[in-house]
Design a protein around this motif. Structure first.
Motif, PDB file in Angstrom:
ATOM      1  N   VAL A  48       0.841  -1.192   0.000  1.00  0.00           N
ATOM      2  CA  VAL A  48       0.000   0.000   0.000  1.00  0.00           C
ATOM      3  C   VAL A  48       0.883   1.251   0.000  1.00  0.00           C
ATOM      4  O   VAL A  48       1.824   1.365   0.790  1.00  0.00           O
ATOM      5  N   SER A  49       0.569   2.182  -0.889  1.00  0.00           N
ATOM      6  CA  SER A  49       1.333   3.425  -0.997  1.00  0.00           C
ATOM      7  C   SER A  49       1.198   4.261   0.271  1.00  0.00           C
ATOM      8  O   SER A  49       0.227   4.117   1.035  1.00  0.00           O
ATOM      9  N   PRO A  50       2.151   5.179   0.520  1.00  0.00           N
ATOM     10  CA  PRO A  50       2.053   6.061   1.674  1.00  0.00           C
ATOM     11  C   PRO A  50       0.747   6.855   1.690  1.00  0.00           C
ATOM     12  O   PRO A  50       0.253   7.284   0.646  1.00  0.00           O
ATOM     13  N   ASP A  51       0.183   7.004   2.892  1.00  0.00           N
ATOM     14  CA  ASP A  51      -1.018   7.816   3.107  1.00  0.00           C
ATOM     15  C   ASP A  51      -2.197   7.333   2.269  1.00  0.00           C
ATOM     16  O   ASP A  51      -3.033   8.121   1.835  1.00  0.00           O
ATOM     17  N   ALA A  52      -2.281   6.025   2.024  1.00  0.00           N
ATOM     18  CA  ALA A  52      -3.381   5.438   1.262  1.00  0.00           C
ATOM     19  C   ALA A  52      -3.849   4.184   1.994  1.00  0.00           C
ATOM     20  O   ALA A  52      -3.211   3.719   2.940  1.00  0.00           O
ATOM     21  N   GLY A  53      -4.983   3.650   1.551  1.00  0.00           N
ATOM     22  CA  GLY A  53      -5.459   2.439   2.191  1.00  0.00           C
ATOM     23  C   GLY A  53      -6.880   2.083   1.822  1.00  0.00           C
ATOM     24  O   GLY A  53      -7.466   2.644   0.894  1.00  0.00           O
ATOM     25  N   PHE A  54      -7.428   1.141   2.565  1.00  0.00           N
ATOM     26  CA  PHE A  54      -8.765   0.619   2.321  1.00  0.00           C
ATOM     27  C   PHE A  54      -9.775   1.471   3.082  1.00  0.00           C
ATOM     28  O   PHE A  54      -9.783   1.495   4.318  1.00  0.00           O
ATOM     29  N   ILE A  73       0.159  -0.296  10.018  1.00  0.00           N
ATOM     30  CA  ILE A  73      -1.258  -0.192   9.652  1.00  0.00           C
ATOM     31  C   ILE A  73      -1.981   0.673  10.669  1.00  0.00           C
ATOM     32  O   ILE A  73      -1.803   0.501  11.884  1.00  0.00           O
ATOM     33  N   SER A  74      -2.816   1.581  10.191  1.00  0.00           N
ATOM     34  CA  SER A  74      -3.734   2.337  11.032  1.00  0.00           C
ATOM     35  C   SER A  74      -5.124   1.728  10.874  1.00  0.00           C
ATOM     36  O   SER A  74      -5.684   1.714   9.775  1.00  0.00           O
ATOM     37  N   HIS A  75      -5.675   1.197  11.968  1.00  0.00           N
ATOM     38  CA  HIS A  75      -6.945   0.465  11.936  1.00  0.00           C
ATOM     39  C   HIS A  75      -8.023   1.205  12.712  1.00  0.00           C
ATOM     40  O   HIS A  75      -7.799   1.689  13.813  1.00  0.00           O
ATOM     41  N   LYS A  76      -9.228   1.261  12.129  1.00  0.00           N
ATOM     42  CA  LYS A  76     -10.419   1.769  12.817  1.00  0.00           C
ATOM     43  C   LYS A  76     -11.582   0.863  12.453  1.00  0.00           C
ATOM     44  O   LYS A  76     -11.697   0.408  11.319  1.00  0.00           O
ATOM     45  N   PHE A 104      -5.402   1.646   6.851  1.00  0.00           N
ATOM     46  CA  PHE A 104      -4.612   2.607   6.096  1.00  0.00           C
ATOM     47  C   PHE A 104      -3.130   2.461   6.407  1.00  0.00           C
ATOM     48  O   PHE A 104      -2.742   2.004   7.484  1.00  0.00           O
ATOM     49  N   ASN A 105      -2.306   2.874   5.446  1.00  0.00           N
ATOM     50  CA  ASN A 105      -0.885   3.036   5.699  1.00  0.00           C
ATOM     51  C   ASN A 105      -0.733   4.215   6.656  1.00  0.00           C
ATOM     52  O   ASN A 105      -1.146   5.335   6.354  1.00  0.00           O
ATOM     53  N   ALA A 106      -0.147   3.955   7.817  1.00  0.00           N
ATOM     54  CA  ALA A 106      -0.037   4.995   8.839  1.00  0.00           C
ATOM     55  C   ALA A 106       1.020   6.041   8.507  1.00  0.00           C
ATOM     56  O   ALA A 106       1.082   7.081   9.161  1.00  0.00           O
TER      57      ALA A 106
END
Length: 232
Positions: A48-54, A73-76, A104-106
Motif C-alpha cells: 500500500v502506498s504512503p497515506d493510502a489504504g482501504f 497499519i492504522s486500523h479503525k 490505512f498506511n499509517a
C-alpha cells in the motif's frame, strides 16, 4: 502429497495505491482451481502506498487476519477499536454478525506491506471481536492462533491453527502432522525445502495432504520465515 503454488502464478491486481498478489481467487481474479483450501479462503500479499489504504467497508461471518511485514497499519472499526499495527504484529478481527472497518498506511512517506488472510468460521453471527498481538521472532515454530486461545494465542472461530516458522541459526525442523488434516505453507522470506526436491521461495505456497511429518529445511544463507496453516 505436496501441491505447489508459485508466487508468479498468483492472481495480481494493481490499483496504483494498492499492489496485491492473490494466492486464491479474490475480487476480479477468478481461478476455479484456486478457490481456497479447507477453510483458508484468502491470502493476499498487499503493498500500500504512503497515506493510502482501504476505505471503510463491511464484512460478515469471516475471520480476518493481518500480519504487517513492512511499515505500519492504522486500523479503525465500528466496534470502537482504533489501533496501530507495527512490523511483526498479528491482528485477528472476527467480523461476526457484521463490522465496518478501514485499514490505512499509517505513514505519509513509507510503504506498507502486509498479508491479509481470511478464514471461514465455524460459528456464524455473534458480536464482532478484535485481537492484536506480537509473538516475537523466536527460532523454530511459534503458535500464533488457536481455536481456544491457549497459551496466550489469538482465538479463532474455526478448528485451525496458525504457526509462525523462523529458521536462521537453526536450519532444520519437523512438524508432527495428522494425515487426516490439511496443511498449507506460505513463505514470507528466504527459501525453504520440504524435501524430495521441493523448494519454496518468498511468495510461494504449498498444499500438504496425507502427511504425518512435514520437514522444513532452510536453503541458502538468508533466514527463512513462513506461515504454516493447520486445517481440518
Amino acid at each position: 502429497m505436496i501441491t505447489l503454488r508459485h508466487a508468479q502464478d498468483r492472481g495480481h491486481a494493481n490499483f496504483g495505491w494498492l499492489n496485491s498478489h492473490h494466492s486464491f481467487s479474490f475480487g476480479n481474479y477468478y481461478d476455479p482451481q484456486h478457490m481456497g483450501f479447507s477453510h483458508l479462503r484468502v491470502i493476499n500479499d498487499d503493498s500500500v502506498s504512503p497515506d493510502a489504504g482501504f476505505e471503510t467497508h463491511g464484512h460478515k461471518d469471516m475471520e480476518i487476519i493481518s500480519l504487517v511485514l513492512e511499515g505500519r497499519i492504522s486500523h479503525k472499526d465500528s466496534a470502537g477499536n482504533i489501533e496501530e499495527l507495527p512490523v511483526g504484529e498479528y491482528q485477528l478481527m472476527s467480523a461476526g454478525k457484521g463490522i465496518f472497518h478501514s485499514e490505512f498506511n499509517a505513514s505519509k512517506t513509507d510503504p506498507l506491506k502486509f498479508l491479509q488472510i481470511w478464514i471461514q468460521p465455524n460459528k456464524l453471527g455473534g458480536a464482532p471481536d478484535y485481537q492484536q498481538k506480537t509473538f516475537g521472532e523466536t527460532q523454530g515454530f511459534t503458535t500464533v492462533i488457536t481455536p481456544d486461545g491457549k497459551n496466550d494465542t489469538l482465538q479463532v472461530k474455526q478448528d485451525m491453527q496458525l504457526i509462525q516458522l523462523i529458521l536462521e541459526s537453526e536450519t532444520e525442523v519437523t512438524w508432527q502432522a495428522d494425515k487426516y488434516r490439511h496443511y498449507y505453507v506460505h513463505v514470507i522470506e528466504g527459501e525453504l525445502s520440504l524435501g524430495n526436491g521441493v523448494i519454496l521461495k518468498a511468495g510461494d505456497g504449498a498444499k500438504i495432504e496425507d502427511q504425518t511429518d512435514i520437514h522444513f529445511k532452510k536453503v541458502g544463507q538468508q533466514r527463512s520465515k513462513a506461515l504454516l496453516f493447520d486445517l481440518i
